[in-house]
Write a protein that holds these residues in place. Sequence first.
Motif, PDB file in Angstrom:
ATOM      1  N   THR A 170      -0.165   5.439  -7.706  1.00 54.45           N
ATOM      2  CA  THR A 170      -1.526   5.641  -8.206  1.00 54.45           C
ATOM      3  C   THR A 170      -1.715   6.961  -8.944  1.00 54.45           C
ATOM      4  OG1 THR A 170      -2.438   4.174  -6.528  1.00 54.45           O
ATOM      5  CG2 THR A 170      -3.941   5.757  -7.505  1.00 54.45           C
TER       6      THR A 170
ATOM      7  N   ARG B 156       0.794  -1.228   0.000  1.00 56.66           N
ATOM      8  CA  ARG B 156       0.000   0.000   0.000  1.00 56.66           C
ATOM      9  C   ARG B 156       0.833   1.288   0.000  1.00 56.66           C
ATOM     10  NH1 ARG B 156      -5.170   0.547   0.114  1.00 56.66           N
ATOM     11  NH2 ARG B 156      -5.608  -1.501   0.966  1.00 56.66           N
TER      12      ARG B 156
ATOM     13  N   THR C 146      -5.823   1.021 -10.601  1.00 51.09           N
ATOM     14  CA  THR C 146      -5.034   1.718  -9.583  1.00 51.09           C
ATOM     15  C   THR C 146      -5.244   1.154  -8.182  1.00 51.09           C
ATOM     16  OG1 THR C 146      -6.784   3.367  -9.364  1.00 51.09           O
ATOM     17  CG2 THR C 146      -4.975   3.885 -10.871  1.00 51.09           C
ATOM     18  N   ASP C 147      -6.161   0.220  -8.029  1.00 45.00           N
ATOM     19  CA  ASP C 147      -6.377  -0.308  -6.676  1.00 45.00           C
ATOM     20  C   ASP C 147      -5.233  -1.262  -6.329  1.00 45.00           C
ATOM     21  OD1 ASP C 147      -8.003  -3.320  -6.928  1.00 45.00           O
ATOM     22  OD2 ASP C 147      -7.748  -2.037  -8.693  1.00 45.00           O
TER      23      ASP C 147
END
Length: 169
Positions: free
Chosen positions: A42, A35, A54-55
């Motif tokens: 992102t 993350r 983009t996740d």
Amino acid sequence: MRPVRTAARAMLASFFVLDGVRTLTRPEARVEAARPLTDRVTPMLERTDPRLPTDPLTLVRVKAAADVLAGLALATGRFTRPAATVLAAGLVPHTLADKGDREHLLRNLGLLGGLLLAAADTEGRPGLRYRTSHAVDRSQRSVRRAVRTAKREAKIAAASAAAARRLPG
């Protein structure tokens, strides 16, 4: 050297194939670790092409699939240099994300070194730069030879024409 190269590539690739398969089966375990990096990437992806995913979950799956495919290519000896380059490029952000864990950092640096060697390995055959420069040299020699031959033939033709003009009749 061929058996050594084959074995070394298979051993190097096994890490990426197994890790990629593990990540594809349970990507949620890697999402939280990825993350911080995906949050930085992102905005760039959205500017490049809004249709790109983009996740973090999808990005982790894409990297895992790339690791599996490139690892299999490296292990089987197909497209070894591009496969090693893809794996090395994917390992760099992974290494930066693991910078707090010294053991993982050293492991990743060792893998990166092996991938760089695999990406540079031409298996004893000349590389593209060498082949290109030598093809240019051969072409230039052929052109010089052709020019010398044409000049020689022109001199012979001129001498023959002069001799023919002096003949009676």
